[in-house]
Scaffold this motif. Structure first.
Motif, PDB file in Angstrom:
ATOM      1  N   ALA A 185      -8.358   3.625  -3.982  1.00  0.00           N
ATOM      2  CA  ALA A 185      -8.814   2.345  -3.261  1.00  0.00           C
ATOM      3  C   ALA A 185      -7.462   1.901  -2.303  1.00  0.00           C
ATOM      4  CB  ALA A 185      -8.957   1.161  -4.042  1.00  0.00           C
ATOM      5  N   ILE A 186      -6.448   2.137  -2.650  1.00  0.00           N
ATOM      6  CA  ILE A 186      -5.201   1.942  -1.588  1.00  0.00           C
ATOM      7  C   ILE A 186      -5.269   2.935  -0.747  1.00  0.00           C
ATOM      8  CG2 ILE A 186      -2.854   2.107  -1.437  1.00  0.00           C
ATOM      9  CD1 ILE A 186      -2.481   1.462  -4.565  1.00  0.00           C
ATOM     10  N   ALA A 187      -5.321   4.100  -0.593  1.00  0.00           N
ATOM     11  CA  ALA A 187      -5.561   5.095   0.228  1.00  0.00           C
ATOM     12  C   ALA A 187      -6.632   4.835   1.438  1.00  0.00           C
ATOM     13  CB  ALA A 187      -5.936   6.511  -0.074  1.00  0.00           C
ATOM     14  N   ALA A 188      -7.808   4.634   0.718  1.00  0.00           N
ATOM     15  CA  ALA A 188      -8.954   3.963   1.733  1.00  0.00           C
ATOM     16  C   ALA A 188      -8.677   2.737   2.445  1.00  0.00           C
ATOM     17  CB  ALA A 188     -10.312   3.987   0.567  1.00  0.00           C
ATOM     18  N   SER A 189      -7.948   1.906   1.713  1.00  0.00           N
ATOM     19  CA  SER A 189      -7.672   0.787   2.483  1.00  0.00           C
ATOM     20  C   SER A 189      -6.711   0.933   3.546  1.00  0.00           C
ATOM     21  CB  SER A 189      -6.949  -0.476   1.481  1.00  0.00           C
ATOM     22  OG  SER A 189      -7.949  -0.928   0.487  1.00  0.00           O
ATOM     23  N   ILE A 190      -5.841   1.774   3.298  1.00  0.00           N
ATOM     24  CA  ILE A 190      -4.844   2.046   4.588  1.00  0.00           C
ATOM     25  C   ILE A 190      -5.500   2.687   5.597  1.00  0.00           C
ATOM     26  CG2 ILE A 190      -3.109   3.553   5.172  1.00  0.00           C
ATOM     27  CD1 ILE A 190      -1.954   3.333   2.237  1.00  0.00           C
ATOM     28  N   GLN A 191      -6.386   3.630   5.232  1.00  0.00           N
ATOM     29  CA  GLN A 191      -7.194   4.364   6.455  1.00  0.00           C
ATOM     30  C   GLN A 191      -8.114   3.137   7.159  1.00  0.00           C
ATOM     31  OE1 GLN A 191      -9.611   6.994   4.260  1.00  0.00           O
ATOM     32  NE2 GLN A 191      -7.786   8.518   4.212  1.00  0.00           N
ATOM     33  N   LYS A 192      -8.554   2.219   6.716  1.00  0.00           N
ATOM     34  CA  LYS A 192      -9.329   0.991   7.297  1.00  0.00           C
ATOM     35  C   LYS A 192      -8.545   0.394   8.079  1.00  0.00           C
ATOM     36  CE  LYS A 192     -13.092   1.323   3.929  1.00  0.00           C
ATOM     37  NZ  LYS A 192     -14.303   1.806   5.282  1.00  0.00           N
ATOM     38  N   ILE A 193      -7.350  -0.017   7.561  1.00  0.00           N
ATOM     39  CA  ILE A 193      -6.471  -0.934   8.070  1.00  0.00           C
ATOM     40  C   ILE A 193      -5.887  -0.214   9.554  1.00  0.00           C
ATOM     41  CG2 ILE A 193      -4.177  -2.146   8.146  1.00  0.00           C
ATOM     42  CD1 ILE A 193      -4.724  -2.223   5.178  1.00  0.00           C
ATOM     43  N   GLU A 194      -5.674   1.225   9.540  1.00  0.00           N
ATOM     44  CA  GLU A 194      -4.961   1.916  10.544  1.00  0.00           C
ATOM     45  C   GLU A 194      -5.993   1.889  11.644  1.00  0.00           C
ATOM     46  OE1 GLU A 194      -4.195   5.575   8.485  1.00  0.00           O
ATOM     47  OE2 GLU A 194      -2.240   5.277   8.508  1.00  0.00           O
ATOM     48  N   LYS A 195      -7.550   1.863  11.270  1.00  0.00           N
ATOM     49  CA  LYS A 195      -8.694   1.918  12.483  1.00  0.00           C
ATOM     50  C   LYS A 195      -8.586   0.551  13.167  1.00  0.00           C
ATOM     51  CE  LYS A 195     -11.733   5.147  10.320  1.00  0.00           C
ATOM     52  NZ  LYS A 195     -13.237   5.281   9.956  1.00  0.00           N
ATOM     53  N   ASN A 369       3.259  -3.784   9.013  1.00  0.00           N
ATOM     54  CA  ASN A 369       4.104  -4.137   7.557  1.00  0.00           C
ATOM     55  C   ASN A 369       3.123  -3.933   6.454  1.00  0.00           C
ATOM     56  OD1 ASN A 369       6.511  -4.459   8.455  1.00  0.00           O
ATOM     57  ND2 ASN A 369       6.707  -6.694   7.923  1.00  0.00           N
ATOM     58  N   LEU A 370       2.141  -4.432   6.450  1.00  0.00           N
ATOM     59  CA  LEU A 370       0.949  -4.292   5.363  1.00  0.00           C
ATOM     60  C   LEU A 370       0.722  -2.799   5.173  1.00  0.00           C
ATOM     61  CD1 LEU A 370      -0.777  -5.711   3.210  1.00  0.00           C
ATOM     62  CD2 LEU A 370      -2.632  -5.778   4.967  1.00  0.00           C
ATOM     63  N   ILE A 371       0.565  -2.073   6.127  1.00  0.00           N
ATOM     64  CA  ILE A 371       0.356  -0.568   5.732  1.00  0.00           C
ATOM     65  C   ILE A 371       1.641  -0.135   5.156  1.00  0.00           C
ATOM     66  CG2 ILE A 371       0.245   1.610   6.854  1.00  0.00           C
ATOM     67  CD1 ILE A 371      -1.482   0.368   9.319  1.00  0.00           C
ATOM     68  N   THR A 372       2.821  -0.348   5.599  1.00  0.00           N
ATOM     69  CA  THR A 372       4.026   0.183   4.820  1.00  0.00           C
ATOM     70  C   THR A 372       4.069  -0.222   3.512  1.00  0.00           C
ATOM     71  OG1 THR A 372       5.336   0.019   7.213  1.00  0.00           O
ATOM     72  CG2 THR A 372       6.524   0.175   5.199  1.00  0.00           C
ATOM     73  N   VAL A 373       3.689  -1.433   3.192  1.00  0.00           N
ATOM     74  CA  VAL A 373       3.845  -1.697   1.881  1.00  0.00           C
ATOM     75  C   VAL A 373       2.738  -1.170   1.068  1.00  0.00           C
ATOM     76  CG1 VAL A 373       3.426  -3.843   0.243  1.00  0.00           C
ATOM     77  CG2 VAL A 373       4.664  -4.254   2.289  1.00  0.00           C
ATOM     78  N   LEU A 374       1.720  -1.006   1.596  1.00  0.00           N
ATOM     79  CA  LEU A 374       0.576  -0.236   0.815  1.00  0.00           C
ATOM     80  C   LEU A 374       0.984   1.276   0.614  1.00  0.00           C
ATOM     81  CD1 LEU A 374      -2.723  -1.641   2.273  1.00  0.00           C
ATOM     82  CD2 LEU A 374      -1.842  -2.067   0.062  1.00  0.00           C
ATOM     83  N   GLN A 375       1.696   1.853   1.572  1.00  0.00           N
ATOM     84  CA  GLN A 375       2.084   3.161   1.488  1.00  0.00           C
ATOM     85  C   GLN A 375       3.101   3.512   0.375  1.00  0.00           C
ATOM     86  OE1 GLN A 375       0.473   5.812   3.424  1.00  0.00           O
ATOM     87  NE2 GLN A 375       1.360   6.947   1.839  1.00  0.00           N
ATOM     88  N   ASN A 376       3.999   2.515   0.336  1.00  0.00           N
ATOM     89  CA  ASN A 376       4.989   2.386  -0.632  1.00  0.00           C
ATOM     90  C   ASN A 376       4.473   2.315  -1.884  1.00  0.00           C
ATOM     91  OD1 ASN A 376       7.101   2.793   1.296  1.00  0.00           O
ATOM     92  ND2 ASN A 376       7.489   0.480   1.355  1.00  0.00           N
ATOM     93  N   ILE A 377       3.530   1.470  -2.091  1.00  0.00           N
ATOM     94  CA  ILE A 377       2.887   1.532  -3.321  1.00  0.00           C
ATOM     95  C   ILE A 377       2.279   2.867  -3.699  1.00  0.00           C
ATOM     96  CG2 ILE A 377       0.871   0.420  -4.723  1.00  0.00           C
ATOM     97  CD1 ILE A 377       1.553  -2.189  -2.846  1.00  0.00           C
TER      98      ILE A 377
END
Length: 380
Positions: A185-195, A369-377
């Protein structure tokens, strides 16, 4: 949003649905949600925003792409008994989920718009002084825990209590289901935020203030179900008769509807209720037949495709603990199916959107910043 039972007998109030713990959202009988129009100028401004983006004559490629990141808009609605009350009629983003996990995150370095008074600015800054530095604020979350078949909720005070040092763990809490971290779910969320970030990087028409991202993912392990016909033992005599039969049902959209019949003649058991039976199955089978094999074929309902290779859990490798094996099945999905994980990330709350001739740097900063935090998680 207040509940007026007398004037809206056909509507249902959804607690903690869209805006997590902040509002009560009315649900129209057709399955859409109704957000009451705020007092001027906020309400008319938000209505104007939706009308502009969803104008049937719109040919602006920037706005047409923006639709992809918003809930669908179906105009304005008023109850017959109170024609002066106005509601925005919007898509219920949570409707397709069985056990929706929901998080509302305000994005941007400023939660006040350029026309805010000094008093308003001070009020907003005092609510979360770190907003400018962090670029986002968790307004609330609601997380389904598989282990207890219950929800944990956190309101806006939880998010405002997060610091630079604790914000990562604070957000990670949203993606933990009681057994493991939902990295899929984290990985999918990152992909959607990047869009969404790519859209902001390419537009100079609009600036957004006090707007949020609504995160929704399937709490019952990515909307996967375990079909009873697919849960077998290599030697059937190792399975106690009737262990996995009976009254499992799929709960639809957090107690709004219950599916008590089967689809295509097959009983589907939600993972959340099936886990306890896996433990019972493991314990019984292990004691009777040490080398029997439990095959789990996990099917993604959204794509309706079986994983390229089914996952087999061999009893001799369980060592009396099925949880680590289930984590491999449900919490660490193959990279090639992350795009299909049942996750939504939508932009919401547009009472403070203004025309601009420059990039929305504050919103972009918050997204990055949010993407960075999610990627760190995810990496940890």
């Amino acid at each position: 949003m207040g509940r007026r039972r007398a004037s809206k007998p056909l509507l249902r109030v959804l607690y903690s649905s869209w805006q997590v713990l902040l509002y009560r959202i009315l649900q129209h009988p057709d399955g859409t949600v109704l957000k009451q129009l705020q007092p001027p100028p906020r309400g008319p401004r938000e209505q104007e925003f939706y009308n502009k983006v969803y104008d049937s004559d719109c040919c602006d490629s920037i706005l047409l792409e923006l639709r992809e990141y918003l809930p669908k808009y179906f105009g304005v609605w008023s109850p017959p008994t109170a024609p002066n009350e106005m509601y925005l009629k919007l898509e219920d983003v949570t409707r397709k989920f069985n056990k929706p996990c929901i998080m509302d995150v305000k994005i941007g370095q400023k939660s006040y718009d350029p026309y805010a008074s000094a008093e308003k600015i001070q009020q907003q800054v005092s609510k979360y002084p770190l907003m400018e530095e962090i670029g986002f604020l968790v307004l609330g979350m609601r997380v389904y825990h598989v282990s207890s078949d219950s929800y944990e909720t956190q309101n806006q005070h939880y998010g405002r209590g997060l610091t630079k040092e604790t914000v990562k763990d604070g957000i990670a809490k949203f993606f933990h289901n009681g057994y493991c971290l939902r990295k899929d779910a984290i990985a999918a969320s990152i992909q959607k935020i990047e869009k969404i970030l790519a859209w902001f990087e390419g537009q100079k028409q609009l600036n957004f203030y006090a707007s949020s991202l609504l995160f929704v993912y399937e709490g019952s392990c990515q909307a996967t179900t375990v079909r009873l016909s697919d849960v077998t033992l290599a030697e059937k005599r190792g399975v106690p008769k009737g262990l996995l039969s009976g009254g499992d049902i799929l709960e639809y959209n957090n107690n709004i509807h219950l599916i008590n019949s089967t689809e295509n003649g097959k009983i589907e058991a939600s993972v959340s209720k099936g886990l306890s039976k896996f433990y019972a199955l493991h314990k019984k089978a292990y004691s009777k037949r040490h080398h029997s094999q439990l095959s789990l074929k996990v099917e993604n309902l959204e794509q309706d495709n079986v994983w390229k290779s089914s996952t087999c859990i061999t009893q001799e490798h369980l060592n009396g603990n099925v949880i680590p094996q289930l984590e491999k099945v449900f919490c660490h999905m193959p990279a090639e199916i992350k795009e299909s994980v049942n996750v939504e990330v939508r932009m919401i709350d547009f009472a403070h959107v203004f025309p601009s001739n420059a990039k929305d740097e504050g919103y972009i900063y918050g997204l990055k910043n949010l993407i960075t935090v999610l990627q760190n998680i995810l990496d940890n």
